[in-house]
Scaffold this motif. Structure first.
Motif, PDB file in Angstrom:
ATOM      1  N   GLU A  45       0.846  -1.177   0.000  1.00 32.86           N
ATOM      2  CA  GLU A  45       0.000   0.000   0.000  1.00 32.86           C
ATOM      3  C   GLU A  45       0.890   1.238   0.000  1.00 32.86           C
ATOM      4  N   VAL A  46       0.533   2.202  -0.841  1.00 36.49           N
ATOM      5  CA  VAL A  46       1.335   3.419  -1.004  1.00 36.49           C
ATOM      6  C   VAL A  46       0.477   4.637  -0.659  1.00 36.49           C
ATOM      7  N   HIS A  47       0.981   5.455   0.249  1.00 35.98           N
ATOM      8  CA  HIS A  47       0.291   6.677   0.660  1.00 35.98           C
ATOM      9  C   HIS A  47       0.946   7.864  -0.043  1.00 35.98           C
ATOM     10  N   LEU A  48       0.184   8.547  -0.890  1.00 37.40           N
ATOM     11  CA  LEU A  48       0.702   9.656  -1.683  1.00 37.40           C
ATOM     12  C   LEU A  48       0.048  10.971  -1.267  1.00 37.40           C
ATOM     13  N   VAL A  49       0.825  12.044  -1.331  1.00 37.33           N
ATOM     14  CA  VAL A  49       0.293  13.382  -1.108  1.00 37.33           C
ATOM     15  C   VAL A  49      -0.249  13.895  -2.441  1.00 37.33           C
ATOM     16  N   LYS A  50      -1.443  14.438  -2.420  1.00 34.44           N
ATOM     17  CA  LYS A  50      -2.051  14.927  -3.664  1.00 34.44           C
ATOM     18  C   LYS A  50      -1.150  15.969  -4.312  1.00 34.44           C
ATOM     19  N   SER A  51      -0.702  15.685  -5.516  1.00 33.49           N
ATOM     20  CA  SER A  51       0.269  16.549  -6.196  1.00 33.49           C
ATOM     21  C   SER A  51       0.498  16.022  -7.605  1.00 33.49           C
ATOM     22  N   PRO A  52       1.173  16.785  -8.458  1.00 37.36           N
ATOM     23  CA  PRO A  52       1.517  16.279  -9.787  1.00 37.36           C
ATOM     24  C   PRO A  52       2.406  15.041  -9.734  1.00 37.36           C
ATOM     25  N   ARG A  53       3.304  14.961  -8.736  1.00 33.84           N
ATOM     26  CA  ARG A  53       4.161  13.779  -8.619  1.00 33.84           C
ATOM     27  C   ARG A  53       3.328  12.534  -8.346  1.00 33.84           C
ATOM     28  N   ALA A  54       2.325  12.681  -7.485  1.00 32.76           N
ATOM     29  CA  ALA A  54       1.455  11.547  -7.200  1.00 32.76           C
ATOM     30  C   ALA A  54       0.694  11.123  -8.452  1.00 32.76           C
ATOM     31  N   ASP A  55       0.247  12.098  -9.237  1.00 40.12           N
ATOM     32  CA  ASP A  55      -0.431  11.785 -10.495  1.00 40.12           C
ATOM     33  C   ASP A  55       0.479  10.957 -11.399  1.00 40.12           C
ATOM     34  N   LEU A  56       1.737  11.352 -11.474  1.00 41.57           N
ATOM     35  CA  LEU A  56       2.695  10.656 -12.333  1.00 41.57           C
ATOM     36  C   LEU A  56       2.902   9.219 -11.861  1.00 41.57           C
ATOM     37  N   LEU A  57       3.057   9.024 -10.565  1.00 40.16           N
ATOM     38  CA  LEU A  57       3.288   7.689 -10.029  1.00 40.16           C
ATOM     39  C   LEU A  57       2.084   6.785 -10.275  1.00 40.16           C
ATOM     40  N   GLN A  58       0.898   7.321 -10.092  1.00 38.91           N
ATOM     41  CA  GLN A  58      -0.284   6.498 -10.333  1.00 38.91           C
ATOM     42  C   GLN A  58      -0.480   6.211 -11.822  1.00 38.91           C
ATOM     43  N   LYS A  59      -0.085   7.150 -12.658  1.00 40.00           N
ATOM     44  CA  LYS A  59      -0.217   6.957 -14.102  1.00 40.00           C
ATOM     45  C   LYS A  59       0.556   5.739 -14.584  1.00 40.00           C
ATOM     46  N   TYR A  60       1.741   5.513 -13.995  1.00 38.15           N
ATOM     47  CA  TYR A  60       2.602   4.417 -14.441  1.00 38.15           C
ATOM     48  C   TYR A  60       2.635   3.250 -13.459  1.00 38.15           C
ATOM     49  N   GLU A  61       1.690   3.222 -12.541  1.00 39.46           N
ATOM     50  CA  GLU A  61       1.647   2.177 -11.516  1.00 39.46           C
ATOM     51  C   GLU A  61       1.554   0.775 -12.122  1.00 39.46           C
ATOM     52  N   LYS A  62       0.729   0.625 -13.159  1.00 37.30           N
ATOM     53  CA  LYS A  62       0.565  -0.694 -13.776  1.00 37.30           C
ATOM     54  C   LYS A  62       1.873  -1.186 -14.381  1.00 37.30           C
ATOM     55  N   GLU A  63       2.670  -0.268 -14.865  1.00 37.78           N
ATOM     56  CA  GLU A  63       3.976  -0.634 -15.413  1.00 37.78           C
ATOM     57  C   GLU A  63       4.837  -1.281 -14.339  1.00 37.78           C
ATOM     58  N   PHE A  64       4.844  -0.677 -13.148  1.00 40.93           N
ATOM     59  CA  PHE A  64       5.606  -1.249 -12.031  1.00 40.93           C
ATOM     60  C   PHE A  64       5.065  -2.625 -11.668  1.00 40.93           C
ATOM     61  N   GLN A  65       3.751  -2.768 -11.640  1.00 39.54           N
ATOM     62  CA  GLN A  65       3.161  -4.046 -11.273  1.00 39.54           C
ATOM     63  C   GLN A  65       3.525  -5.140 -12.279  1.00 39.54           C
ATOM     64  N   THR A  66       3.515  -4.804 -13.559  1.00 44.15           N
ATOM     65  CA  THR A  66       3.879  -5.768 -14.599  1.00 44.15           C
ATOM     66  C   THR A  66       5.351  -6.140 -14.497  1.00 44.15           C
ATOM     67  N   MET A  67       6.193  -5.163 -14.245  1.00 49.47           N
ATOM     68  CA  MET A  67       7.632  -5.377 -14.178  1.00 49.47           C
ATOM     69  C   MET A  67       8.033  -6.229 -12.972  1.00 49.47           C
ATOM     70  N   THR A  68       7.335  -6.052 -11.851  1.00 55.35           N
ATOM     71  CA  THR A  68       7.745  -6.699 -10.601  1.00 55.35           C
ATOM     72  C   THR A  68       6.839  -7.831 -10.136  1.00 55.35           C
ATOM     73  N   GLY A  69       5.600  -7.848 -10.594  1.00 56.29           N
ATOM     74  CA  GLY A  69       4.651  -8.821 -10.066  1.00 56.29           C
ATOM     75  C   GLY A  69       4.112  -8.430  -8.706  1.00 56.29           C
ATOM     76  N   ILE A  70       4.444  -7.212  -8.255  1.00 51.69           N
ATOM     77  CA  ILE A  70       3.980  -6.695  -6.962  1.00 51.69           C
ATOM     78  C   ILE A  70       2.695  -5.903  -7.201  1.00 51.69           C
ATOM     79  N   THR A  71       1.644  -6.244  -6.474  1.00 51.89           N
ATOM     80  CA  THR A  71       0.387  -5.511  -6.587  1.00 51.89           C
ATOM     81  C   THR A  71       0.452  -4.249  -5.732  1.00 51.89           C
ATOM     82  N   VAL A  72       0.029  -3.128  -6.302  1.00 52.23           N
ATOM     83  CA  VAL A  72       0.088  -1.840  -5.597  1.00 52.23           C
ATOM     84  C   VAL A  72      -1.313  -1.283  -5.391  1.00 52.23           C
ATOM     85  N   GLY A  73      -1.573  -0.907  -4.140  1.00 52.63           N
ATOM     86  CA  GLY A  73      -2.766  -0.134  -3.833  1.00 52.63           C
ATOM     87  C   GLY A  73      -2.294   1.243  -3.407  1.00 52.63           C
TER      88      GLY A  73
END
Length: 442
Positions: A45-73
């Motif tokens: 589970e990842v706690h993000l502060v509302k911001s453009p950086r958080a938007d960017l991380l969530q935008k590419y979250e599926k990429e991380f999940q595919t690359m690692t096999g780690i599920t992210v909430g």
């Protein structure tokens, strides 16, 4: 045009690299046998502060999940609520999140005191990808991420110098030049303020707590220092009062009704509708201004360095990063997320999308990132120039959120008609015992 971008890129690298302490960066570590799938099947589970950086991380979250096999909430929480949540959960000794996004200028000392984040140095040696390259992080970012005892308990995402955004069309219609000094800025705000036609001279943060960085931006220009060598607050002196007066004159007299309730998002919304001549805030808030689906000022935005004050020309700087909760049972997969989030590719994307000023210097040397830059070159130039004269926009103290609360109320009162000097003196008197206690003084 390419030559101009190259010059700006070099300037920005110099600016970012000069913000910290020389020799602070540890050696770079990398493991030839690194396996991104090591923690496949686990979840975090990842706690993000509302911001453009958080938007960017969530935008590419599926990429991380595919690359690692780690599920992210993951969830984004507005900054003030996020800070309250962090304190409650860390103090309980059990966090609902494994990774947390933090604001260094507010939470660095607080997190260090509680030892709430995992020391990442062992992971650099044992679980770092081949392209991790710790030396690539600018010294200013690593200064923020490194605690006084040497622990590196997070990795930096972004260094955020504040900029002046201005509507070039409104300025040109009145034959007004972009302001070079804070006095020019006030003159321009008065000249461009036209509420009868729905146009305001200045917009910015009036909401308590959130408003403090805007005032301190002016405070730096007036030659202000937060404390003297003994720890005595200087926030009720002539520099503090004069800068708070400017803050009032810009927003109360030349801003929209209800400005005392504005945070960055309300300010941004008014500016992108073409209803504000000027707006001061972080460099990472620029992208929506150039989005034709959201903005009425596309191609009309001027990007400038904060105008010089009467005593100094300085720009307030802030920063954020990500760390692993010291209480999580999933430190390995959480570290993988932190490593990915602050990696070279994500930093290049941050630059290309205009979501902040990356901490990795390699981002500014990446031709693909520069070619994909979604913001005008003027934005890159303003960031470059700002980083070279940036200073922390808040005092580096443990009770910094209490500082923001106390002075935020004072500034909010000033916007609603209270006397400037009275409010600044009252806030200073109220906060001094809090600061003394945090420093172990009676």
């Amino acid at each position: 045009m390419t030559h101009g971008i190259d010059n700006q890129r070099r300037m920005l690298i110099q600016g970012a690299g000069g913000l910290g302490l020389a020799g602070l960066l540890p050696a770079s570590f990398a493991q030839a046998g690194f396996d991104w799938k090591r923690y496949s099947g686990q979840s975090i589970e990842v706690h993000l502060v509302k911001s453009p950086r958080a938007d960017l991380l969530q935008k590419y979250e599926k990429e991380f999940q595919t690359m690692t096999g780690i599920t992210v909430g993951s969830e984004q929480v507005p900054e003030q609520q996020s800070r309250q949540k962090a304190v409650i959960e860390f103090n309980s000794g059990k966090t609902s999140f494994d990774v947390i996004h933090l604001s260094y200028h507010v939470q660095k000392r607080q997190f260090a005191k509680g030892k709430w984040l995992e020391d990442l140095r062992p992971y650099f040696a044992s679980q770092a990808a081949t392209d991790f390259d710790l030396k690539d992080f600018a010294a200013g970012g690593m200064f923020y991420a490194t605690q006084t005892d040497g622990r590196i308990d997070s990795l930096p995402l972004n260094l955020d110098p504040w900029l002046l955004y201005y509507n070039k069309e409104l300025f040109a219609a009145k034959g007004i030049q972009a302001p070079k000094t804070m006095a020019d800025m006030l003159t321009a705000a008065k000249a461009l303020h036209d509420p009868a036609n729905g146009v305001y001279g200045m917009v910015g943060r009036g909401l308590k707590n959130a408003n403090v960085p805007l005032w301190t931006t002016f405070f730096l220009g007036y030659g202000g220092s937060f404390t003297d060598a003994s720890g005595k607050l200087l926030t009720d002196g002539p520099e503090a009062i004069a800068s708070a007066t400017l803050y009032r004159d810009l927003l109360k007299s030349n801003g929209p009704a209800g400005i005392a309730g504005f945070n960055w998002n309300e300010s941004q919304s008014l500016f992108l509708q073409g209803k504000a001549a000027m707006w001061i805030d972080g460099s990472g808030f620029a992208l929506p201004l150039e989005d034709t689906a959201k903005s009425k000022v596309v191609g009309k935005v001027g990007y400038g360095v904060i105008p010089a004050g009467p005593k100094a020309h300085l720009v307030s700087m802030f920063g954020d990063g990500v760390g692993v909760s010291a209480f999580t049972q999933k430190k390995g997969p959480a570290w993988y997320y932190v490593q990915w989030a602050t990696g070279k590719l994500m930093q290049q994307r941050m630059l290309a999308d205009g979501m902040g000023a990356p901490v990795r210097t390699s981002a500014y040397a990446n031709k693909e990132a520069l070619a994909a830059l979604k913001l005008p070159v003027a934005w890159l130039q303003a960031v470059a120039d700002s980083l070279r004269i940036s200073r922390p926009g808040l005092p580096v103290i443990e009770p910094v959120n209490e500082f923001r609360d106390t002075f935020g109320i004072a500034l909010n009162n000033i916007l609603t008609g209270a006397d400037v000097a009275t409010e600044m003196k009252k806030a200073t008197a109220e906060f001094q015992p809090v600061l003394n206690k945090s420093e172990g003084k009676s």
